[in-house]
Scaffold this motif. Structure first.
Motif, PDB file in Angstrom:
ATOM      1  N   SER A 105       2.712   5.757 -15.822  1.00 12.88           N
ATOM      2  CA  SER A 105       1.431   5.138 -15.490  1.00 12.88           C
ATOM      3  C   SER A 105       0.886   4.385 -16.693  1.00 12.88           C
ATOM      4  N   GLN A 106       0.547   3.130 -16.493  1.00 14.77           N
ATOM      5  CA  GLN A 106      -0.081   2.372 -17.566  1.00 14.77           C
ATOM      6  C   GLN A 106      -1.372   3.054 -17.975  1.00 14.77           C
ATOM      7  N   THR A 110      -4.204   7.152 -12.721  1.00 18.65           N
ATOM      8  CA  THR A 110      -3.976   6.907 -11.292  1.00 18.65           C
ATOM      9  C   THR A 110      -4.016   8.239 -10.535  1.00 18.65           C
ATOM     10  N   GLU A 246      -0.250 -10.147  -5.363  1.00 16.70           N
ATOM     11  CA  GLU A 246      -1.549  -9.627  -5.802  1.00 16.70           C
ATOM     12  C   GLU A 246      -2.437 -10.680  -6.412  1.00 16.70           C
TER      13      GLU A 246
HETATM   14  O1  M6R Z   1      -2.003   2.528 -14.264  1.00 21.20           O
HETATM   15  P1  M6R Z   1      -0.805   2.701 -13.380  1.00 21.20           P
HETATM   16  O2  M6R Z   1       0.453   2.222 -14.043  1.00 21.20           O
HETATM   17  O3  M6R Z   1      -0.653   4.088 -12.855  1.00 21.20           O
HETATM   18  O4  M6R Z   1      -1.072   1.747 -12.153  1.00 21.20           O
HETATM   19  C1  M6R Z   1      -0.191   1.726 -11.069  1.00 21.20           C
HETATM   20  C2  M6R Z   1      -0.502   0.574 -10.146  1.00 21.20           C
HETATM   21  O5  M6R Z   1      -1.807   0.683  -9.636  1.00 21.20           O
HETATM   22  C3  M6R Z   1      -0.342  -0.775 -10.844  1.00 21.20           C
HETATM   23  O6  M6R Z   1       0.929  -0.939 -11.402  1.00 21.20           O
HETATM   24  C4  M6R Z   1      -0.617  -1.932  -9.878  1.00 21.20           C
HETATM   25  O7  M6R Z   1       0.380  -1.989  -8.890  1.00 21.20           O
HETATM   26  C5  M6R Z   1      -0.723  -3.248 -10.655  1.00 21.20           C
HETATM   27  N1  M6R Z   1      -1.868  -3.989 -10.212  1.00 21.20           N
HETATM   28  C6  M6R Z   1       0.504  -4.089 -10.531  1.00 21.20           C
HETATM   29  O8  M6R Z   1       0.390  -5.311 -11.175  1.00 21.20           O
END
Ligand code: M6R
Length: 366
Positions: A105-106, A110, A246
């Motif tokens: 997760s970035q 999440t 998106e």
């Molecule tokens: O923060 P996270 O990596 O957990 O987020 C997961 C997704 O919500 C995120 O990658 C989303 O799909 C992005 N908007 C993609 O560009």
């Protein structure tokens, strides 16, 4: 701040050569013979002994997981399952105590990914995190992990966080392969040295920004788009399609190229742009025949090709070149033109690329 860039997304796309470098720098010893993942040091013996790895994420992080599945199975010879956090948490997954569960997760915030983490932890699996935000819930609740160190990502569309995740996952796969002796010393050496060359190759790709903008102008009014790839470039096709939908609101689908005949080919007509990731790897001939099938139905092909590949010039409508690399590292390069293509199409359509409608940077509610 955005500096010379019109949007954070573009700035973050251009930061990638540097973020990739920062992600692996310090994790390779000076001779490039060892990979050091400090955060995993204590648990590494458990990872080596694991029966299976389950990788969980959402959106772009899930795409990174899918690519890692190819690398881990090929090099570390361990079975890997990749799961959407939102699905994993609600079915009754079978989790063993000798499973390693990696949450990607970035944001590290999440909701579904955190719920999946807690579930796996309760079952006694070793839970590891790969995340970008230092001190996030994911970082706190996992037993060990690796930070991606991509720096703050502001654009809602994830770009540099994705390539940093891929860099960490590549290091992880190679380290595990080395510890398990499932990779030859030579192969390890070639891959690690090539990884160190990826930032420079990325810079070469980004120099084609203007040309990609011109291609974007041709396709900006498309209603649908298809993205195709094979092997570990199949998840890159998914990622390219996600970026486009998106931020530009064009309906786009990513497919494994071999699946084309099983349905999506019915969509092909002279209005459909098809982005094909087609470097000269083991799948080259197969993907060329996919391109021929699309052209026979008058689809418009935008091909991502290996530098100097003259073979596809006649066939594809538009070409974007990427420098050659080991196939396992190609995702780090092939995704760059797809990010730029989505970006320019969205800008030309007048969309708010940094804050697309209906989306949040971090999805903290279900
Ligand atoms: O923060 P996270 O990596 O957990 O987020 C997961 C997704 O919500 C995120 O990658 C989303 O799909 C992005 N908007 C993609 O560009």
């Amino acid at each position: 701040e955005k500096g010379d860039f019109d949007h954070f997304m573009l700035k973050e796309i251009f930061e990638q050569p540097q973020t990739i470098e920062e992600t692996f720098k310090g994790r390779l010893n000076p001779g490039y013979s060892e990979i050091v993942l400090g955060g995993l040091q204590n648990v590494f013996p458990r990872i080596v002994d694991a029966r299976r790895i389950i990788i969980i994420g959402c959106g772009t992080s899930w795409h990174a997981a899918l690519i890692a599945e190819y690398l881990l199975e090929e090099y570390a010879r361990i079975p890997v399952e990749v799961e959407y956090a939102s699905e994993f948490r609600y079915r009754k997954p079978v989790i063993y105590k000798d499973d390693v569960v990696i949450l990607i997760s970035q944001s590290g915030e999440t909701a579904d990914t955190l719920a999946a983490l807690r579930l796996a932890k309760n079952e006694g699996a070793l839970v590891l995190g790969i995340c970008n935000v230092v001190g996030s819930s994911l970082a706190r609740e996992t037993e060990a992990g690796v930070y991606t160190h991509a720096g703050v990502e502001i654009g809602v569309a994830s770009t540099k966080a994705f390539t940093a995740q891929m860099t960490v996952l590549t290091l992880f796969a190679l380290k595990l392969a080395k510890e398990k002796s499932t990779i030859s010393a030579k192969e390890f050496d070639v891959l690690v040295k090539e990884l160190a060359e990826i930032p420079e190759k990325g810079r070469v790709i980004l120099q084609q920004n203007h040309r990609i903008q011109e291609i974007a102008a041709k396709y900006k009014d498309a209603v649908n788009a298809l993205y195709l790839g094979r092997g570990c470039l199949f998840p890159v096709a998914l990622e390219g399609a996600l970026k486009l939908k998106e931020i530009s609101y064009i309906h786009a689908e990513g497919y494994a190229a071999g699946e084309m005949k099983h349905g999506p080919i019915a969509l092909v007509d002279d209005n459909l742009p098809v982005v094909v990731v087609a470097p000269q790897d083991a799948f080259y001939e197969k993907i060329v025949s996919n391109i021929q099938e699309i052209k026979a139905r008058k689809g418009n092909v935008i091909a991502i090709i290996s530098e100097g590949d003259s073979g596809l010039g006649e066939l594809a409508d538009d070409l974007i070149e990427i420098p050659g690399s080991q196939p396992a590292l190609a995702p780090l390069l092939a995704v760059l033109p797809l990010q730029l293509l989505a970006y320019h199409i969205a800008v030309l359509r007048g969309c708010n690329v940094d804050q697309p409608r209906n989306l949040a940077k971090s999805v903290t509610v279900e």
